[in-house]
Write a protein that holds these residues in place. Structure first.
Motif, PDB file in Angstrom:
ATOM      1  N   LEU A  51      46.245  18.529  52.924  1.00 54.82           N
ATOM      2  CA  LEU A  51      44.916  18.737  53.507  1.00 54.82           C
ATOM      3  C   LEU A  51      44.677  20.202  53.826  1.00 54.82           C
ATOM      4  N   LEU A  52      45.733  20.899  54.272  1.00 57.23           N
ATOM      5  CA  LEU A  52      45.594  22.325  54.567  1.00 57.23           C
ATOM      6  C   LEU A  52      45.298  23.118  53.300  1.00 57.23           C
ATOM      7  N   LEU A  53      45.971  22.774  52.200  1.00 55.69           N
ATOM      8  CA  LEU A  53      45.702  23.434  50.925  1.00 55.69           C
ATOM      9  C   LEU A  53      44.276  23.167  50.457  1.00 55.69           C
ATOM     10  N   LEU A  54      43.848  21.922  50.584  1.00 57.22           N
ATOM     11  CA  LEU A  54      42.483  21.581  50.202  1.00 57.22           C
ATOM     12  C   LEU A  54      41.473  22.297  51.095  1.00 57.22           C
ATOM     13  N   ASN A  55      41.803  22.436  52.374  1.00 55.54           N
ATOM     14  CA  ASN A  55      40.933  23.144  53.299  1.00 55.54           C
ATOM     15  C   ASN A  55      40.753  24.602  52.885  1.00 55.54           C
ATOM     16  N   GLY A  56      41.865  25.262  52.486  1.00 52.52           N
ATOM     17  CA  GLY A  56      41.757  26.648  52.049  1.00 52.52           C
ATOM     18  C   GLY A  56      40.900  26.793  50.803  1.00 52.52           C
ATOM     19  N   LEU A  57      41.045  25.854  49.860  1.00 52.91           N
ATOM     20  CA  LEU A  57      40.234  25.901  48.651  1.00 52.91           C
ATOM     21  C   LEU A  57      38.753  25.723  48.960  1.00 52.91           C
ATOM     22  N   LEU A  58      38.444  24.762  49.820  1.00 54.02           N
ATOM     23  CA  LEU A  58      37.045  24.511  50.162  1.00 54.02           C
ATOM     24  C   LEU A  58      36.436  25.667  50.951  1.00 54.02           C
ATOM     25  N   PHE A  59      37.238  26.312  51.819  1.00 51.82           N
ATOM     26  CA  PHE A  59      36.727  27.456  52.569  1.00 51.82           C
ATOM     27  C   PHE A  59      36.432  28.622  51.630  1.00 51.82           C
ATOM     28  N   ALA A  60      37.291  28.815  50.604  1.00 52.44           N
ATOM     29  CA  ALA A  60      37.035  29.881  49.642  1.00 52.44           C
ATOM     30  C   ALA A  60      35.739  29.614  48.875  1.00 52.44           C
ATOM     31  N   LEU A  61      35.533  28.359  48.470  1.00 54.96           N
ATOM     32  CA  LEU A  61      34.288  28.010  47.785  1.00 54.96           C
ATOM     33  C   LEU A  61      33.088  28.186  48.707  1.00 54.96           C
ATOM     34  N   MET A  62      33.255  27.826  49.973  1.00 57.18           N
ATOM     35  CA  MET A  62      32.166  27.986  50.921  1.00 57.18           C
ATOM     36  C   MET A  62      31.804  29.457  51.079  1.00 57.18           C
ATOM     37  N   GLY A  63      32.836  30.331  51.131  1.00 52.65           N
ATOM     38  CA  GLY A  63      32.560  31.760  51.254  1.00 52.65           C
ATOM     39  C   GLY A  63      31.816  32.308  50.052  1.00 52.65           C
ATOM     40  N   MET A  64      32.164  31.835  48.866  1.00 57.31           N
ATOM     41  CA  MET A  64      31.488  32.299  47.659  1.00 57.31           C
ATOM     42  C   MET A  64      30.016  31.881  47.665  1.00 57.31           C
ATOM     43  N   PHE A  65      29.755  30.586  47.935  1.00 64.68           N
ATOM     44  CA  PHE A  65      28.373  30.124  47.964  1.00 64.68           C
ATOM     45  C   PHE A  65      27.599  30.729  49.129  1.00 64.68           C
ATOM     46  N   LEU A  66      28.311  30.994  50.225  1.00 56.69           N
ATOM     47  CA  LEU A  66      27.657  31.619  51.371  1.00 56.69           C
ATOM     48  C   LEU A  66      27.166  33.008  51.014  1.00 56.69           C
ATOM     49  N   LYS A  67      27.991  33.747  50.273  1.00 55.31           N
ATOM     50  CA  LYS A  67      27.588  35.097  49.872  1.00 55.31           C
ATOM     51  C   LYS A  67      26.405  35.044  48.928  1.00 55.31           C
ATOM     52  N   LEU A  68      26.399  34.073  48.011  1.00 53.08           N
ATOM     53  CA  LEU A  68      25.270  33.921  47.098  1.00 53.08           C
ATOM     54  C   LEU A  68      23.984  33.600  47.861  1.00 53.08           C
ATOM     55  N   CYS A  69      24.096  32.722  48.853  1.00 53.26           N
ATOM     56  CA  CYS A  69      22.908  32.381  49.657  1.00 53.26           C
ATOM     57  C   CYS A  69      22.436  33.565  50.477  1.00 53.26           C
ATOM     58  N   SER A  70      23.399  34.335  51.022  1.00 55.43           N
ATOM     59  CA  SER A  70      23.027  35.497  51.832  1.00 55.43           C
ATOM     60  C   SER A  70      22.318  36.543  50.990  1.00 55.43           C
ATOM     61  N   ASN A  71      22.797  36.740  49.763  1.00 60.40           N
ATOM     62  CA  ASN A  71      22.159  37.726  48.885  1.00 60.40           C
ATOM     63  C   ASN A  71      20.742  37.305  48.498  1.00 60.40           C
ATOM     64  N   SER A  72      20.471  36.011  48.567  1.00 63.01           N
ATOM     65  CA  SER A  72      19.123  35.544  48.250  1.00 63.01           C
ATOM     66  C   SER A  72      18.166  35.666  49.422  1.00 63.01           C
ATOM     67  N   GLY A  73      18.674  36.117  50.589  1.00 61.24           N
ATOM     68  CA  GLY A  73      17.805  36.366  51.734  1.00 61.24           C
ATOM     69  C   GLY A  73      17.755  35.274  52.778  1.00 61.24           C
TER      70      GLY A  73
END
Length: 256
Positions: A51-73
């Motif tokens: 679960l910890l490994l899966l958590n790290g993977l999901l957090f990395a994906l969340m950070g990527m999509f978060l940056k994309l959303c932030s760049n869109s304003g």
């Protein structure tokens, strides 16, 4: 009437039966073995690491999509709201499905159910003639939805403080991802294990081992070389817009 009288006389003495502490302990240990969605062939420790490994993977994906959303304003506060709504939906499902395994989770009702059921089973073992009647008197545990903040005031205080700290922390996390280049943000957020080690030593009295320090240093060094933060390796021009922001310095504060 005769049947009801015999049944009442059979159940009433159960209330005075003393249940050993090891009975409650065994009940709690048995409940812990049945973690939510845990495979039968996997131990609790291995399941936790997975679960910890899966958590790290999901957090990395969340950070990527978060940056994309932030760049869109999209404002960081709106991103936090959407994340909280989605998380709340899944948490609500788990609260409806999972049962408490201790008084700290279920409160006095958990202790009452465990004590009552143990008394009924003990009485059934002592009297074979009343087995079927006693088993019908077993009480089910309520789901965690009835005690979402814990079963005791001590636990509830910690949950409330944790919720406030976690909420503020997530707002700062989302603000960091919005204000800083992705490499800078991920590198600074890698300081979390370092803070965890010292806070655990201060509040939980956990020892700081050399292996903890070495693992943290290697982890942070790996994050630096992977993320290539601009404040160490310089900017290649792709982060010019983010670095030139007049609020960029705020991202470093929220990251720490």
């Amino acid at each position: 009437t005769t049947a009801n009288s015999s049944t009442q006389s059979h159940i009433l003495p159960i209330q005075h039966t003393t249940i050993p502490d090891h009975t409650r302990t065994m009940t709690m240990m048995a409940a812990r073995k049945d973690m939510f969605l845990q495979p039968s062939w996997m131990s609790a420790e291995s399941y936790g690491l997975l679960l910890l490994l899966l958590n790290g993977l999901l957090f990395a994906l969340m950070g990527m999509f978060l940056k994309l959303c932030s760049n869109s304003g999209i404002p960081s506060t709106e991103l936090v709201l959407m994340r909280s709504l989605v998380q709340g939906f899944f948490v609500l499902i788990l609260l409806c499905q999972m049962k408490p395994i201790s008084v700290a989770q279920g409160g006095p009702h958990y202790d009452h159910v465990v004590t009552h059921n143990a008394q009924v089973k003990a009485q059934a073992d002592d009297d074979e003639a009343g087995t079927s009647t006693d088993l019908l008197a077993l009480l089910p545990q309520r789901p965690l939805l009835f005690t979402p903040f814990g079963g005791t005031w001590d636990v509830q205080r910690l949950v409330i403080v944790r919720g406030i700290a976690g909420g503020v922390g997530f707002i700062m996390y989302f603000a960091t991802m919005k204000l800083l280049p992705l490499g800078d943000a991920m590198t600074l957020l890698s300081f979390t294990p370092i803070f965890t080690i010292f806070l655990a030593a201060f509040f939980l009295r956990e020892p700081i081992l050399l292996s903890h320090i070495m693992a943290t240093c290697f982890s942070f060094a790996g994050a630096v070389f992977i993320a290539h933060p601009t404040f160490i390796f310089g900017s290649d021009g792709s982060h010019a817009e983010s670095s030139a922001s007049q609020y960029g310095w705020g991202g470093y504060l929220t990251a720490i």
